[in-house]
Structure formats: structure tokens, C-alpha cells
Design an enzyme around this catalytic site. Structure first.
Site, PDB file in Angstrom:
ATOM      1  N   LYS A  72       2.878 -12.101  -0.860  1.00  0.00           N
ATOM      2  CA  LYS A  72       2.251 -12.045   0.466  1.00  0.00           C
ATOM      3  C   LYS A  72       0.909 -11.309   0.383  1.00  0.00           C
ATOM      4  CE  LYS A  72       4.908  -7.858   1.373  1.00  0.00           C
ATOM      5  NZ  LYS A  72       6.144  -7.324   1.969  1.00  0.00           N
ATOM      6  N   TYR A  81     -25.099   9.829   3.356  1.00  0.00           N
ATOM      7  CA  TYR A  81     -24.929   9.949   4.798  1.00  0.00           C
ATOM      8  C   TYR A  81     -24.291  11.285   5.162  1.00  0.00           C
ATOM      9  CZ  TYR A  81     -25.953   5.007   5.583  1.00  0.00           C
ATOM     10  OH  TYR A  81     -26.547   3.773   5.654  1.00  0.00           O
TER      11      TYR A  81
HETATM   12  C1  LIG Z   1       6.920  -6.725   0.904  1.00  0.00           C
HETATM   13  C2  LIG Z   1       8.354  -6.938   0.817  1.00  0.00           C
HETATM   14  C3  LIG Z   1       9.030  -6.805  -0.409  1.00  0.00           C
HETATM   15  C4  LIG Z   1       8.376  -6.283  -1.666  1.00  0.00           C
HETATM   16  O1  LIG Z   1       8.290  -4.876  -1.594  1.00  0.00           O
HETATM   17  P1  LIG Z   1       7.626  -4.012  -2.776  1.00  0.00           P
HETATM   18  O2  LIG Z   1       7.794  -2.611  -2.334  1.00  0.00           O
HETATM   19  O3  LIG Z   1       6.199  -4.420  -2.840  1.00  0.00           O
HETATM   20  O4  LIG Z   1       8.373  -4.360  -4.005  1.00  0.00           O
HETATM   21  C5  LIG Z   1      10.370  -7.160  -0.432  1.00  0.00           C
HETATM   22  N1  LIG Z   1      11.004  -7.583   0.685  1.00  0.00           N
HETATM   23  C6  LIG Z   1      10.396  -7.688   1.873  1.00  0.00           C
HETATM   24  C7  LIG Z   1      11.154  -8.140   3.066  1.00  0.00           C
HETATM   25  C8  LIG Z   1       9.061  -7.348   1.990  1.00  0.00           C
HETATM   26  O5  LIG Z   1       8.454  -7.441   3.176  1.00  0.00           O
END
Ligand SMILES: *Cc1c(COP(=O)(O)O)cnc(C)c1O
Length: 368
Positions: A35, A265
Site C-alpha cells: 500500500k 531561514y
Molecule cells: C499496513 C498493514 C500491515 C503491514 O504492517 P507493517 O507494520 O508495515 O508490517 C498489515 N496489515 C494491515 C491491515 C495493515 O494495514
């Protein structure tokens, strides 16, 4: 070489991390969480490098469609499920698995007439209190979904709230709730994110002992695939993982600033002696956080040099006292191999997940 920021992505490191994570979870199937543009690493190219995974997991329908458009035909799981009948039909047509976490989604499936059945991961809320139905609602929900002509395979899922806390009882309690629910359930289950795979192996293995005919057990690692630790007190390399992203740029100017002068800045940094200062082409417009304090290290010629002055949109200023031979055109590493994103995130008061996700669109990803 272009005088701007870039992100080098190591496909070999992605594959190494995938194999390493599998080693921690023998007997499990693995869905690679890609994702948010594969946590900023580039969705399609990262998925190609991870094509040894048994499935991909994404948050949004658009991400799943991008995988299909690139010709990736593996199982894809929509972690938040779908909203509305159009996306439900799309999921069925494209063979996306959907997560179902609410009464509304269950009702929508009961009424749906779809071009083909859709496989469902029914999500239980075992204590995180974000998405999911109560464990007590499982029998009724499973029965309703089981009767729906739209539903193919039914599987079970939960998500941990704090698996990175190694001695917190919460994770054991969550595993216990899922295990109790899974006892009366025939179908695959998935629960483990990166932290759970790396820290709760024994507990997960004992859950996976339930008879095989009840269904496979799946892990769902994300951050560890990218070589980054989910734990606040350890880095990826300390866990046997290899960092995948080098976020880098170039020195576009080197100058001397006199004692008593201020840099950047707001004049945040005061030169206490005459000093050499490098200007590097990366800023918050590239995803290098504005909140970085003075002293945050970058690597120049393999040596650490501290940030001196506020981060601009397109540039940062660096104290080059420790690297007197540095020249315009030298590469500057912002994080990556030799400079853990975990450490840089801590300096900025954030987590490495956010750092890598925030590398902006104007930063070209190159693959090696
Ligand atoms: C993002 C996510 C993961 C992966 O989690 P990590 O901590 O990056 O390994 C797994 N399950 C769900 C439902 C998630 O949203």
C-alpha cells in the site's frame, strides 16, 4: 548526474528481505503489503521484485487496479474492503479479495449480485478498535456471509495494535481472541504484521498448529520488506534486513560562513567559528521533513555531517567541518545504507514508515 534528489531502490534487498521474513514464519503463506506506493518505494516495480510473495495487500482499489494494469495477476487483498456496489463488482471482476469489517459491508454482500464470487477476509476487532467486528458477532456474520451467493471463500483476519511492544500482554491477548474465534471456523486466517512476525513467532506458530484442513495461515509484512525495523529500539540491519531505499542528493554549493553569522531561514543556526557549509538539493518539497533539527546527520563521502539550519523547500544546509575535502557535485545520503531511516525518523520526531511514504512524487525512483 542530475543536481536533485533521487531514491535508489534495491530490488535485490527487497528479495532478500522477503526470504528473511519467510524464514521467521515457516509454514505460513505471505501477503506482501505494498500500500501507499509500496511505502514510497514505487508500487509496480516493488511488486515485480516481490513476485515471490503469495499475494499482495493494498489499502485502496486504485492501488489494486495499478497492479493489474501492470500485468500482475497474483491474488490482491483490499485491506479496507470496498464501499459501494461499483467497487464491489470491480473487485469481483478483477478477482480482488476484499476485507469485510462492518455491518454495512456484510449487508451489501448479502444483497449483491456479482459477475463472479468474491473471496472475503472477515476482520475481527480483537482489541485495536479501529476496523473489525466484535468476536461475539462472528457466528452471525459468518452465517450471513456463508449464505450470500456473492461470497466465495470466507477467511478470518485481525490486526495488532502494538506487536512492536515485545513485553506487552496486549498481543498475546489478541492472539488468544483470534485463536478462540478460529476454533469454530473453517477457513484461512491472517494476523501478523512485520512486528508480530519478528517478535511473536512462538505464539503465532502455536496458533498455526491447528489442523491444516481448517485453512492456511498467512502473514502480512509491510515495513520489514523494505528493510526497516518496526521496533523503536532496533534497526533493520540489526534484524538481518537490508535497507531498500537510499534517499540521496547532491551538493550544489560549498561556501565559508564566518563566525557570528547565521544560516538559513529564521537564522536558526549560528556559526560559532568560521565553517564550511554545503548546500544540498533536497528539502521538504522532496519529503525531507521540515521538522529536522540541527545536528541531524547526512552522509558525505561516507562520513557523517550534521544539518545546520532550517530545511527549505528545495535545499538543506550542512556543516562540512568533518568532511573538509567535500566538493560541489558530491553525493549526499539523507538516509539508506549506512544511515538508518530509523535514526533519521527519530531525529524528526516521526516513524520511519512516515519518512519513506513521504518521499514526494518529484523524486525519481531508480532501480538497481
Ligand atoms: C499496513 C498493514 C500491515 C503491514 O504492517 P507493517 O507494520 O508495515 O508490517 C498489515 N496489515 C494491515 C491491515 C495493515 O494495514
Amino acid at each position: 548526474m542530475r543536481a536533485s534528489a533521487g531514491a535508489r531502490i534495491r530490488s535485490a534487498a527487497l528479495r532478500h528481505n522477503l526470504a528473511e521474513i519467510r524464514r521467521h514464519a515457516p509454514g505460513h503463506l505471505l501477503m506482501a503489503v505494498v500500500k501507499a506506493d509500496a511505502y514510497g518505494h514505487g508500487l509496480v516495480e516493488s511488486a515485480r521484485a516481490l513476485d515471490g510473495a503469495d499475494a499482495f495487500a493494498v489499502a485502496r482499489v486504485e492501488e489494486a487496479m495499478a497492479l493489474r494494469a501492470a500485468g500482475l495477476m497474483q491474488r490482491v487483498v483490499l485491506l479496507e474492503g470496498v464501499f459501494g456496489s461499483d467497487d464491489l463488482s470491480l473487485a469481483a471482476r478483477e478477482r480482488f479479495d476484499i476485507v469485510v469489517h462492518s455491518e454495512e459491508q456484510i449487508a451489501a454482500l448479502a444483497d449483491a449480485s456479482l459477475p463472479r464470487q468474491v473471496d472475503v477476509w472477515l476482520k475481527l476487532d480483537t482489541g485495536m478498535h479501529r476496523l473489525g467486528i466484535e468476536p461475539a458477532e462472528l457466528p452471525a456474520a459468518a452465517a450471513a456471509l456463508g449464505q450470500s451467493a456473492a461470497v466465495g471463500r470466507l477467511r478470518l483476519m485481525t490486526h495488532f495494535a502494538q506487536a512492536e511492544a515485545r513485553d506487552d500482554p496486549m498481543t498475546v491477548a489478541q492472539i488468544g481472541l483470534l485463536a478462540a474465534s478460529a476454533e469454530a471456523f473453517d477457513g484461512a486466517v491472517t494476523l501478523a504484521n512485520s512486528a508480530a512476525v519478528l517478535a511473536w513467532r512462538r505464539e503465532l506458530e502455536s496458533l498455526a498448529q491447528r489442523p491444516r484442513e481448517h485453512g492456511e495461515h498467512w502473514i502480512r509484512p509491510g515495513i520489514a520488506l523494505y528493510g526497516i525495523s518496526p521496533f523503536p529500539d532496533r534497526t533493520g540491519p540489526e534484524l538481518g534486513l537490508r535497507p531498500v531505499m537510499d534517499f540521496h542528493t547532491v551538493l550544489i554549493a560549498v561556501k565559508t560562513v564566518r563566525a557570528g553569522e547565521r544560516i538559513g531561514y529564521g537564522g536558526r543556526f549560528l556559526a560559532e567559528t568560521d565553517m564550511r557549509v554545503g548546500v544540498a538539493a533536497a528539502g521538504y518539497g522532496d519529503g525531507y521533513p521540515w521538522s529536522m533539527p540541527d545536528g541531524t546527520p547526512v552522509l558525505v563521502r561516507g562520513r557523517r555531517a550534521p544539518l545546520a539550519g532550517r530545511v527549505s523547500m528545495d535545499m538543506i544546509t550542512i556543516d562540512l567541518s568533518a568532511v573538509p575535502e567535500a566538493r560541489t557535485g558530491d553525493e549526499v545520503l539523507l538516509w539508506g545504507e549506512g544511515l538508518p531511516a530509523e535514526e533519521i525518523a527519530a531525529a524528526a520526531g516521526t516513524i520511519p514508515y512516515e519518512l519513506v511514504c513521504r518521499v514526494s512524487r518529484r523524486v525519481p525512483r531508480t532501480r538497481g
